[in-house]
Design a protein around this motif. Structure first.
Motif, PDB file in Angstrom:
ATOM      1  N   PRO A 305       0.815  -1.236   0.000  1.00  0.00           N
ATOM      2  CA  PRO A 305       0.000   0.000   0.000  1.00  0.00           C
ATOM      3  C   PRO A 305       0.839   1.273   0.000  1.00  0.00           C
ATOM      4  CG  PRO A 305      -0.845  -1.572   1.599  1.00  0.00           C
ATOM      5  CD  PRO A 305       0.467  -2.101   1.139  1.00  0.00           C
ATOM      6  N   PHE A 306       1.973   1.236   0.703  1.00  0.00           N
ATOM      7  CA  PHE A 306       2.853   2.407   0.698  1.00  0.00           C
ATOM      8  C   PHE A 306       3.442   2.630  -0.695  1.00  0.00           C
ATOM      9  CE2 PHE A 306       2.801   1.014   5.103  1.00  0.00           C
ATOM     10  CZ  PHE A 306       2.661   2.199   5.801  1.00  0.00           C
ATOM     11  N   GLY A 307       3.745   1.525  -1.405  1.00  0.00           N
ATOM     12  CA  GLY A 307       4.239   1.646  -2.771  1.00  0.00           C
ATOM     13  C   GLY A 307       3.209   2.253  -3.699  1.00  0.00           C
ATOM     14  N   ILE A 308       1.930   1.906  -3.501  1.00  0.00           N
ATOM     15  CA  ILE A 308       0.864   2.487  -4.321  1.00  0.00           C
ATOM     16  C   ILE A 308       0.755   3.984  -4.084  1.00  0.00           C
ATOM     17  CG2 ILE A 308      -1.626   2.475  -4.741  1.00  0.00           C
ATOM     18  CD1 ILE A 308      -1.625  -0.505  -4.081  1.00  0.00           C
ATOM     19  N   ILE A 309       0.839   4.397  -2.823  1.00  0.00           N
ATOM     20  CA  ILE A 309       0.762   5.827  -2.507  1.00  0.00           C
ATOM     21  C   ILE A 309       1.950   6.578  -3.115  1.00  0.00           C
ATOM     22  CG2 ILE A 309       0.825   7.509  -0.622  1.00  0.00           C
ATOM     23  CD1 ILE A 309      -0.721   5.523   1.077  1.00  0.00           C
ATOM     24  N   ALA A 528      -0.478  12.220   7.044  1.00  0.00           N
ATOM     25  CA  ALA A 528       0.362  12.822   6.001  1.00  0.00           C
ATOM     26  C   ALA A 528       0.700  11.836   4.896  1.00  0.00           C
ATOM     27  CB  ALA A 528       1.644  13.370   6.625  1.00  0.00           C
ATOM     28  N   ILE A 529       0.686  10.548   5.201  1.00  0.00           N
ATOM     29  CA  ILE A 529       1.036   9.542   4.206  1.00  0.00           C
ATOM     30  C   ILE A 529       0.052   9.531   3.041  1.00  0.00           C
ATOM     31  CG2 ILE A 529      -0.305   7.657   5.216  1.00  0.00           C
ATOM     32  CD1 ILE A 529       3.282   7.337   3.906  1.00  0.00           C
ATOM     33  N   GLY A 530      -1.177  10.061   3.264  1.00  0.00           N
ATOM     34  CA  GLY A 530      -2.204  10.007   2.232  1.00  0.00           C
ATOM     35  C   GLY A 530      -2.350  11.270   1.413  1.00  0.00           C
ATOM     36  N   PHE A 531      -1.453  12.239   1.588  1.00  0.00           N
ATOM     37  CA  PHE A 531      -1.625  13.503   0.865  1.00  0.00           C
ATOM     38  C   PHE A 531      -1.514  13.355  -0.654  1.00  0.00           C
ATOM     39  CE2 PHE A 531       2.974  13.497   1.047  1.00  0.00           C
ATOM     40  CZ  PHE A 531       3.365  14.198  -0.078  1.00  0.00           C
ATOM     41  N   PRO A 532      -0.760  12.370  -1.195  1.00  0.00           N
ATOM     42  CA  PRO A 532      -0.755  12.237  -2.667  1.00  0.00           C
ATOM     43  C   PRO A 532      -2.131  11.928  -3.253  1.00  0.00           C
ATOM     44  CG  PRO A 532       1.121  11.088  -1.717  1.00  0.00           C
ATOM     45  CD  PRO A 532       0.238  11.473  -0.584  1.00  0.00           C
TER      46      PRO A 532
END
Length: 605
Positions: A305-309, A528-532
């Motif tokens: 999931p982090f790679g997708i973001i 903050a991890i979801g700002f993209p």
């Protein structure tokens, strides 16, 4: 009405024919899909390959020298300053990792890329992303090795990059307009301003006198940089001197402000400088190869999931940087290559995880600054066009075209207009990008690394403020807000914003400011991890929501528009075609755009 019954053989024949048609239709779609796989990459390579040799020979131009100097300081120092929080928090990176990342991406894109004008490096969003990952995994029991986990995040993101390029998903960039670019650029500008403040406030944790000197140096850097820029826009001095101020004003200001830190009582206050390590030495003395494949399988899945973001962030950030670097204000002649370059970005992202450095991507505002520094200025207006305009007036006698009267209107000679320069070309080459990346590698040598460690942090704060404020004043949102509060009697009557109702102007800007505020707030929160994701949602917001609001088509065309020039965007709209047809279409688009650019320059005169 009697029912006509067809013979059984005829029914069977038609049924068989219909089945065959349906089968052909069903099989043609997969075949068409298969043919399109990788078509964007192949088209980019074929379009750009004929220009590769000229990309090196065209660098024999003086404009490459100031462009290299300007973009080197504008790239490496903000990249290091952005990473200071990441370096101090995680203890997994040093200045060496930032310099190595900058060199690696500059080498790949300048030598192999299809869009060598696009400057890539370590950005503020990626440092926020990496720091957020560190904060999340460190709260978990039996936390994994940070660099191993980030290596898998980068690996997943790289794979999705490659799939995106192969499936031609970069074609979705045709929906990216100035609405999204201005909003994202507005956000990046405020991030620069915010980081400048953070660099200053962190110095107050130590000696107050040193922090005060840091503020003084920051203001000195800011004021002198804007002073040089303002002088370059006046009528003072010879035009070559004004261009010198424009080219070297910021590097001179940075060197001068850094030197002031070691003069008199400033030196006695011991201002805080950049933390540097050993030459070519990674953090904590580790080896440069990160064996991320040794990570436990559970954490490999969690990294997806982090790679997708990260892919979402790079898909928008890097491609928008490329679009802005090839904006409609730049008279470019060489084709772009979005699909191929995004495939290359996947390779650099994978390499970043393999050697344990922050993943680089396209930079805003450095990418458009690089293109602007390569502009060749000239006088597109011919003297005979400036001196007179001929208008043909139809004769009152109908049916006799030969009696048309020619009215010659003499224009008063304006010396300032005759001397006005406008962009007539861009030095499109690969050397300036490669040179600034090579300078980053040279900085890893011991003596040069020591010199880098002498740069005060206060000067970096001033550099952040200058770059942020400079990008902010040229942003579309700022332009619209300044128009709204301006005295309309003193604005140009030719300004197209006159045709937009004030309520609609405010509505459009308000939507952009709300989107900016949401992105900025999320960046400062635990999410903050979801700002993209919020950044990417700007595109469907503009495409599907805003047209349903009470704007007229004319108002939307004035308030918004394409980011890049038509022949740059054309690579995203047209299907693959033969090399001869592509060349003919490209030359036609270049000629049309050059004509339109010249006419625009003339009308502005």
């Amino acid at each position: 009405m009697p029912i006509k019954v067809q013979p059984t053989e005829q029914q069977a024949g038609e049924s068989l024919g219909s089945s065959a048609l349906l089968q052909d239709a069903a099989t043609s779609r997969p075949r068409s899909f298969v043919r399109k796989i990788g078509a964007g990459i192949i088209s980019d390579v074929r379009a750009r390959a004929p220009w590769y040799f000229s990309d090196w020979t065209d660098a024999w131009n003086y404009r490459v020298v100031p462009a290299t100097a300007l973009i080197f300081f504008a790239n490496v120092l903000p990249g290091i300053a952005f990473s200071l929080d990441l370096i101090e928090t995680t203890q997994q990176y040093t200045v060496a990792e930032v310099l190595m990342s900058s060199f690696m991406v500059a080498f790949v894109f300048s030598v192999f890329g299809a869009q060598p004008l696009t400057i890539a490096g370590v950005t503020g969003p990626i440092t926020v992303f990496n720091k957020t990952i560190y904060d999340i995994i460190n709260k978990q029991p039996n936390a994994p090795n940070y660099l191993h986990f980030v290596g898998w995040v980068y690996c997943w993101a790289a794979i999705i990059h490659w799939v995106t390029a192969i499936l031609n998903w970069c074609n979705f960039l045709k929906y990216v307009t100035l609405f999204s670019c201005d909003t994202f650029g507005f956000y990046i500008s405020w991030v620069y301003l915010q980081y400048g403040v953070q660099v200053i406030t962190r110095q107050f944790n130590g000696d107050f006198e040193g922090a005060s000197v840091g503020i003084t140096l920051a203001l000195l850097m800011l004021v002198t940089s804007f002073l040089f820029q303002r002088l370059s826009e006046t009528t003072l001095f010879h035009r070559h001197i004004r261009r010198f101020f424009s080219d070297y004003g910021m590097p001179i200001s940075l060197i001068a402000a850094s030197s002031m830190a070691y003069w008199g009582r400033f030196n006695a206050s011991n201002p805080t400088t950049l933390p540097v390590g050993g030459a070519f030495q990674a953090a904590n003395g580790r080896v440069w190869l990160v064996k991320f494949w040794e990570l436990d399988g559970k954490w490999v899945g969690i990294a997806l999931p982090f790679g997708i973001i990260l892919w979402i962030l790079f898909f928008f950030d890097h491609n928008v940087s490329s679009l802005i670097a090839q904006g409609s204000q730049f008279p470019l002649r060489k084709p772009p290559g979005f699909h191929y370059d995004f495939f290359l970005l996947g390779i650099t992202t994978f390499i970043a995880g393999l050697i344990g450095v922050p993943a680089p991507n396209g930079l805003i505002p450095q990418a458009p600054i690089h293109t602007a520094s390569l502009l060749v200025m000239g006088k597109p207006c011919q003297k005979n066009i400036d001196d007179e305009v001929q208008i043909t007036k139809p004769s009152s006698q109908s049916g006799n075209d030969s009696n048309d009267a020619a009215i010659r209107i003499e224009k008063p000679f304006d010396h300032s207009v005759s001397q006005r320069e406008a962009p007539i070309a861009v030095v499109e080459q690969r050397v300036s990008n490669l040179a600034q990346g090579s300078l980053c590698l040279i900085l890893l040598i011991g003596p040069f690394l020591h010199v880098l460690g002498l740069v005060p942090r206060g000067v970096l704060a001033g550099l952040f403020w200058f770059m942020g404020a400079n990008a902010l004043k040229d942003n579309g949102i700022t332009t619209k807000l300044l128009y709204f509060i301006s005295d309309k009697t003193l604005t140009s009557p030719d300004d197209p914003l006159h045709k937009v109702r004030k309520s609609r102007l405010l509505m459009f800007v308000a939507i952009q400011l709300v989107a900016f505020g949401a992105t900025f707030v999320v960046t400062q929160s635990v999410a903050a991890i979801g700002f993209p994701v919020i950044i990417l949602l700007l595109v469907p917001l503009r495409t599907y929501v805003i047209p349903r609001l009470p704007f007229t088509q004319e108002e939307l065309s004035i308030l918004d528009g394409p980011t890049a020039s038509p022949f740059v965007s054309s690579s995203l709209l047209h299907p693959p075609e033969s090399s001869c047809a592509r060349r003919r279409r490209w030359n036609l688009l270049v000629d049309l755009y050059t004509l339109d650019h010249s006419l625009t320059a003339y009308c502005s005169c």
